[in-house]
Design an enzyme around this catalytic site. Structure first.
Site, PDB file in Angstrom:
ATOM      1  N   ASN A 152       1.053  -0.981  -0.017  1.00  0.00           N
ATOM      2  CA  ASN A 152      -0.104  -0.028   0.106  1.00  0.00           C
ATOM      3  C   ASN A 152       0.813   1.098   0.028  1.00  0.00           C
ATOM      4  O   ASN A 152       1.345   1.563   0.968  1.00  0.00           O
ATOM      5  CB  ASN A 152      -0.856   0.016   1.322  1.00  0.00           C
ATOM      6  N   ARG A 194      -2.780  -2.318  -3.342  1.00  0.00           N
ATOM      7  CA  ARG A 194      -3.861  -1.329  -3.063  1.00  0.00           C
ATOM      8  C   ARG A 194      -3.848  -0.180  -4.037  1.00  0.00           C
ATOM      9  O   ARG A 194      -3.101   0.498  -3.971  1.00  0.00           O
ATOM     10  CB  ARG A 194      -3.950  -0.988  -1.699  1.00  0.00           C
ATOM     11  N   HIS A 248     -13.256   2.918   0.277  1.00  0.00           N
ATOM     12  CA  HIS A 248     -13.016   1.666   1.068  1.00  0.00           C
ATOM     13  C   HIS A 248     -13.913   0.304   0.792  1.00  0.00           C
ATOM     14  O   HIS A 248     -14.193  -0.522   1.549  1.00  0.00           O
ATOM     15  CB  HIS A 248     -14.016   2.110   2.488  1.00  0.00           C
ATOM     16  N   ARG A 271     -11.985  15.191   8.162  1.00  0.00           N
ATOM     17  CA  ARG A 271     -12.414  15.755   6.983  1.00  0.00           C
ATOM     18  C   ARG A 271     -13.995  16.015   7.279  1.00  0.00           C
ATOM     19  O   ARG A 271     -14.599  15.348   8.111  1.00  0.00           O
ATOM     20  CB  ARG A 271     -12.765  14.677   6.122  1.00  0.00           C
ATOM     21  N   GLU A 304      -8.686  -6.004   5.030  1.00  0.00           N
ATOM     22  CA  GLU A 304      -8.655  -5.672   3.684  1.00  0.00           C
ATOM     23  C   GLU A 304      -7.373  -6.375   2.860  1.00  0.00           C
ATOM     24  O   GLU A 304      -7.504  -6.843   1.607  1.00  0.00           O
ATOM     25  CB  GLU A 304      -8.445  -4.154   3.451  1.00  0.00           C
TER      26      GLU A 304
END
Ligand code: ADP
Length: 401
Positions: free
Chosen positions: A7, A91, A180, A241, A385
């Protein structure tokens, strides 16, 4: 199959080494501060952490080489040599409309990922750098890209089109993509297994509540809606955020303050959310602590955060015409009984009821925390994941070997 999972971020590379036939994940680590001062390699194997601070890690290639050296080290490595690695799974954040599935990486795929750069200018370039670095270091080993957006490509146009002039979609591909996806896919499928029913028959709402947070409506195994949009800024309140906001606020800020569009972007992505409201922290644990000790703005941040999650669950029950299960996952979802209790309190009338004891006990473990009389199940499922990336890589590479 021995698989390296990567990743790659702007100045970091997270890695995991998987042996899919023998117990899964063998070692993992993080190379951070690539190309800047104070670079570091943190390597974890057998419950132990090894930390190294080289003088410099010039680029991602050097960073990946360091990780590979750690993986073959005689003391803390897990491989005889690098040639044991049979495939690499990456990823990749944005696959745009080009990828509804994972893909074996070739020149065409690299080109398509490159074409998605305008959609994810911060994420896709380092993902590509990671892919190119592996091509150089590991030569002909097959590589697979697993996209954060792919799972949500099943959304219908009425769920992904924004009500702005259609040419904006045609010309710039402005639409809801959702992120996601790998996590939502994993927990929805795990939920079906836990409930002992085929996923095709289930309506599941998956709430991924980490630093970034999103929620998805998964009907019959397909994502039909999700809260993140064109970028990961839309939807739930997150650590830093803002999530949903009247778009006119953005224009107002630009007009009324001295902030440039870039600085406004930074304000909405890095200085908003829990951090922005509370002025305390972006970390939900800190917010809970500060709220418990009477900090009013921390309480407000917590309440805005909780309220928004509940509102989305209600919306997605409506979007799917019902629900069989709600799943909580990621940092706060997996580990915070109080968060789950607060979110679900107002949703009792839907038949979402939890058993307090089961809820309290479910910290970082899989559990069905529903009460006996609940009509909609509530599940806690730690996300994984990397397992999905390993499985996807094995599936795709298995076909070509
Ligand atoms: P990322 O999105 O960076 O992968 P995580 O999934 O690790 O993040 O989630 C991090 C968030 O989860 C943080 O806000 C953290 O406070 C929250 N979290 C982790 N453990 C707990 C806990 N026990 N109680 C409340 N929040 C928690």
């Amino acid at each position: 199959m021995i698989i390296l999972i990567l990743n790659s971020g702007s100045s970091s590379v997270k890695y995991q080494l998987w042996d899919t036939e023998n117990g899964g994940m063998k070692a993992k680590g993080l190379v951070s501060r690539i190309g800047i001062d104070g670079p570091m390699l943190e390597h974890y194997v057998g419950g132990k952490k090894y930390k190294f601070t080289p003088n410099e890690i010039i680029d991602h290639k050097k960073g990946i080489e360091l990780a590979l050296n750690a993986l073959v080290d005689s003391e803390y490595g897990v491989l005889e040599n690098i040639d044991s690695i049979e495939a690499v799974g990456h990823r990749v954040v944005h696959g745009g409309e080009a990828f509804a599935k994972s893909a074996l990486i070739d020149d065409e795929v690299i080109k398509a990922i490159r074409e998605c750069i305008p959609l994810a200018p911060l994420h896709n370039p380092p993902n590509l750098i990671g892919i190119e670095a592996c091509k150089e270091i590991l030569k002909n080993i097959p590589q697979v890209a697993v996209f954060d957006t792919a799972f949500h490509q099943t959304m219908e146009p009425y769920a992904y089109i924004y009500a702005i002039p259609y040419e904006m979609y045609e010309k710039y591909r402005i639409r809801r993509y959702g992120f996601h996806g790998t996590s939502h896919y994993y927990v929805a499928n795990r939920a079906a297994e836990m409930l002992g029913q085929p996923i095709e028959k289930l309506k599941i709402i998956t709430a991924h509540l980490g630093n970034g947070a999103s929620i998805a409506a998964v009907d019959g195994g397909k994502s039909v809606d999700t809260s993140m949009g064109f970028t990961p800024l839309e939807g739930l309140v997150m650590g830093t955020r803002c999530g949903d906001i009247d778009p006119a606020v953005v224009l107002f800020i630009i007009k009324q303050t001295e902030l440039s569009p870039q600085e406004t972007d930074n304000l909405l992505n890095k200085k908003s959310g829990l951090r922005g409201i509370s002025g305390v922290s972006s970390d939900f644990r800190d917010i809970l602590e500060a709220a418990a000790s009477g900090n009013e703005r921390a309480k407000l941040a917590r309440d805005v955060y909780v309220y928004r999650i509940g509102k989305y669950i209600g919306a997605y029950i409506a979007a799917m015409g019902g629900a069989d299960a709600v799943v909580f996952t990621a940092g706060a979802g997996e580990n915070s009984p109080i968060l789950r209790k607060m979110v679900l309190e107002k949703l009792n009338f839907f038949g979402l009821e939890i058993d307090d004891e089961k809820n309290e006990a479910a910290v970082g473990v899989e559990a069905d925390i529903s009460s006996e009389s609940a009509k909609i199940k509530t599940l806690v499922i730690p996300t994984n994941e990397e397992l999905v990336i390993a499985q996807e890589t094995e599936r795709i590479v298995g076909k070509i070997l």
